[in-house]
Enzyme design. Structure first.
Site, short mmCIF file in Angstrom:
data_model
loop_
_atom_site.label_atom_id
_atom_site.label_comp_id
_atom_site.label_asym_id
_atom_site.label_seq_id
_atom_site.Cartn_x
_atom_site.Cartn_y
_atom_site.Cartn_z
N TYR A 151 0.99 -1.07 -0.10
CA TYR A 151 -0.10 0.07 0.06
C TYR A 151 0.92 1.22 0.21
CZ TYR A 151 -3.62 3.45 0.78
OH TYR A 151 -4.87 4.24 0.66
N PHE A 164 -19.08 14.37 -26.76
CA PHE A 164 -18.78 13.35 -27.77
C PHE A 164 -18.44 11.85 -27.41
CE2 PHE A 164 -14.30 12.97 -26.28
CZ PHE A 164 -14.15 13.97 -25.62
N PHE A 195 -7.71 21.22 -25.01
CA PHE A 195 -8.08 19.68 -25.09
C PHE A 195 -9.21 19.51 -24.27
CE2 PHE A 195 -7.96 15.34 -24.13
CZ PHE A 195 -7.99 14.88 -25.29
N THR A 196 -10.15 18.61 -24.73
CA THR A 196 -11.30 18.39 -24.11
C THR A 196 -11.41 18.31 -22.66
OG1 THR A 196 -11.03 15.99 -24.36
CG2 THR A 196 -12.26 17.20 -26.32
N ASP A 230 1.67 20.04 -21.09
CA ASP A 230 0.97 18.50 -21.24
C ASP A 230 1.70 17.95 -22.09
OD1 ASP A 230 -0.73 16.40 -22.15
OD2 ASP A 230 -2.37 17.70 -22.51
N ARG A 274 -13.32 14.68 -34.46
CA ARG A 274 -13.09 15.71 -33.59
C ARG A 274 -13.35 16.86 -34.29
NH1 ARG A 274 -10.16 14.02 -28.75
NH2 ARG A 274 -12.12 14.21 -28.27
N LYS A 321 -0.29 7.17 -23.98
CA LYS A 321 0.00 7.26 -25.10
C LYS A 321 1.45 7.25 -25.28
CE LYS A 321 -3.87 10.02 -24.73
NZ LYS A 321 -4.80 10.23 -23.58
N1 F0G Z 1 -4.26 15.63 -22.71
C1 F0G Z 1 -4.16 15.10 -24.05
C2 F0G Z 1 -3.36 15.81 -24.95
C3 F0G Z 1 -4.83 13.96 -24.45
O1 F0G Z 1 -4.57 13.61 -25.47
C4 F0G Z 1 -5.57 13.09 -23.46
C5 F0G Z 1 -6.22 12.08 -23.75
C6 F0G Z 1 -5.57 13.77 -22.16
C7 F0G Z 1 -4.72 14.88 -21.57
C8 F0G Z 1 -6.33 13.10 -20.98
O2 F0G Z 1 -5.74 12.02 -20.60
O3 F0G Z 1 -7.34 10.19 -21.29
O4 F0G Z 1 -5.50 9.66 -19.76
O5 F0G Z 1 -7.31 11.03 -19.04
N2 F0G Z 1 -6.55 11.88 -24.98
C9 F0G Z 1 -7.31 10.76 -25.27
C10 F0G Z 1 -7.53 10.69 -26.94
C11 F0G Z 1 -8.55 10.30 -24.66
O6 F0G Z 1 -8.13 9.80 -27.48
O7 F0G Z 1 -6.88 11.58 -27.71
P1 F0G Z 1 -6.52 10.55 -20.03
#
Ligand code: F0G
Length: 461
Positions: free
Chosen positions: A76, A453, A128-129, A219, A386, A262
């Site tokens: 833990y 989305f 970014f979303t 990021d 997108r 990624k």
């Molecule tokens: N920042 C970037 C540039 C991303 O592409 C993503 C995730 C995140 C942050 C968030 O990270 O998913 O680990 O919580 N991108 C995925 C995509 C979901 O399909 O582009 P996460």
């Protein structure tokens, strides 16, 4: 000296294990698509042949990473794997302190809550979303300061991820430096099509932010891919290693959020990294509330081990050359076929320009969403939207945001598909392109409140 020979981007690995996939019929796909409300996120994976939905968490791990999984120390507190991960991050990325999280958005949550106050603005190189949502949930407002070229799919600027310094200066002048907790700098900008920023641009951003004592939060989700493009395109970097370029990028920033799913070649994982001691103490306290103890942050020990090994593999020259090489292979093939795509080809996928592909559909008929459905129907290739759906609504007016980029992303998982798979993808898109006039638009029949989305449902117009 041995003469330089021309060689293509072939993979620096061989295949040890395969996963069988289901090859569905047209009738099966038609039913699956209707059931999923024309949203590829709602398809079942078993109904998909080639899955280009995302490069997130979909990489094939190496035998070494799998061996690392067996070395999980599931204590833990104080897991051995945490210290290995911490050491690896410090070595390759140079950040002083790390807080592991289960994935990227958890790190975004923590940094946003700790640094953003109500009424703050956060300039960044395209939204970014999840990042933007966490900034808003913390009371902040995102302001786009990426160069104009990034919003033009046909512009071949080599560094479309760059920050426009005039735009950034204007944000500082308008709101004042006290309202800007940090500049959000992404490498290999996802929503722009996986477009890199240059080191000379980052040096200039650092100089400007230093003047006002503003921090930079990076990021770094696809930092190695960005570094590859710097080595390839930026003068003065061709003899540097990708690992050194990655380090140079990180050293110019004050902290980072990482979705390790990624670049870093794992199926789950992420972290927040900061250099500031006080901020670290706060983050490490907050992670125990939302994720888990500060030496595992929502991850199993084995996940942290696979991640530490994945980071090392991600900056390997041969790996990154083949990774981006495969994406560019698909992109070049589509360009040759006359398919409208975002140029230059980015690092993690090829992005179809749906406005040009389906000029008879207006943006409120969700052209990219309709196109991704059509590609799935044709071949079982799963892609994602997108465009207007991803861009959500304006918080003040409640109306759709209308982004200039209306794209379908063909995201290539790392080390998963072969060149023949890429050929099938291109053949399918060519086929869909031939009957593009017959493709009809969609209407949204269900819209969730956040990140619509992922779960929205559509019907044919
Ligand atoms: N920042 C970037 C540039 C991303 O592409 C993503 C995730 C995140 C942050 C968030 O990270 O998913 O680990 O919580 N991108 C995925 C995509 C979901 O399909 O582009 P996460």
């Amino acid at each position: 000296m041995e003469k330089q020979k021309k060689r293509s981007w072939a993979e620096p690995y061989k295949i040890k294990m395969v996963e069988l996939v289901h090859m569905s019929s047209y009738e099966e796909r038609k039913l699956a698509l209707e059931t999923a409300g024309y949203n590829t996120f709602l398809l079942k994976s078993r109904d998909v042949y080639i899955d280009l939905l995302t490069d997130s968490g979909t990489s094939a791990m190496s035998d070494r990473q799998w061996a690392g999984i067996m070395m999980g120390d599931e204590a833990y507190a104080g897991s051995e794997n945490f210290y290995h991960l911490e050491e690896t991050i410090q070595k390759y990325y140079g950040y002083k302190h790390i807080v592991p999280t289960h994935q990227g958005r958890a790190a975004e949550h923590i940094i946003s809550q700790l640094m953003i106050k109500k009424g703050d603005v956060i300039p960044g190189n395209m939204y970014f979303t999840t990042t933007k949502l966490h900034q808003e949930l913390a009371g902040g407002k995102f302001v786009d300061v990426i160069i104009d070229e990034a919003h033009d799919p046909d512009n071949e600027h080599p560094f479309k991820g760059n920050i426009d310094l005039k735009k950034l200066q204007k944000v500082i002048d308008t709101y004042g430096p006290d309202k800007i907790p940090y500049v959000a700098v992404a490498t290999a900008v996802n929503m722009a099509g996986g477009q890199p920023l240059s080191l000379s641009n980052l040096y200039a951003v650092r100089e400007l932010t230093n003047k006002y004592n503003i921090k930079i939060i990076h990021d770094m989700t696809r930092v190695a891919e960005n570094a590859f493009f710097i080595k390839d395109r930026e003068s003065g970097y061709s003899d540097k290693s990708v690992a050194d370029i990655v380090r140079e990028i990180c050293d110019l920033t004050d902290g980072a959020t990482m979705s390790a799913k990624k670049d870093a070649l794992v199926n789950i994982g992420g972290f927040l990294a900061v250099n500031d001691n006080e901020l670290f103490e706060k983050a490490r306290n907050m992670v125990v509330v939302y994720e888990g103890l500060h030496t595992y942050g929502g991850l199993a020990g084995r996940d942290m081990e696979a991640l530490a090994i994945g980071i090392t593999e991600s900056v390997d020259e041969n790996h990154i050359k083949a990774r981006v090489g495969q994406v560019v292979y698909l992109g070049d093939k589509l360009i040759e076929m006359g398919i409208p795509v975002v140029k230059p080809i980015g690092s993690h996928g090829v992005f179809l320009n749906a406005k040009k592909f389906l000029p008879h559909l207006t943006q409120d008929m969700f052209p990219a969403q309709a196109l991704s459905s059509e590609i799935y129907l044709d071949s079982g290739v799963r892609t994602m939207e997108r465009g207007i759906v991803s861009a959500g609504r304006n918080n003040e007016t409640g109306k759709h945001n209308y982004p200039n980029l209306e794209l379908v992303r063909l995201t290539i998982p790392r080390r998963v598909y072969t060149q023949a798979h890429m050929d099938v993808v291109a053949e399918s898109i060519e086929q869909v392109y031939q009957h593009r006039e017959q493709i009809t638009g969609l209407q949204m029949i269900y819209e969730p409140e956040y990140l619509r989305f992922f779960q929205a449902r559509f019907a044919k117009l």
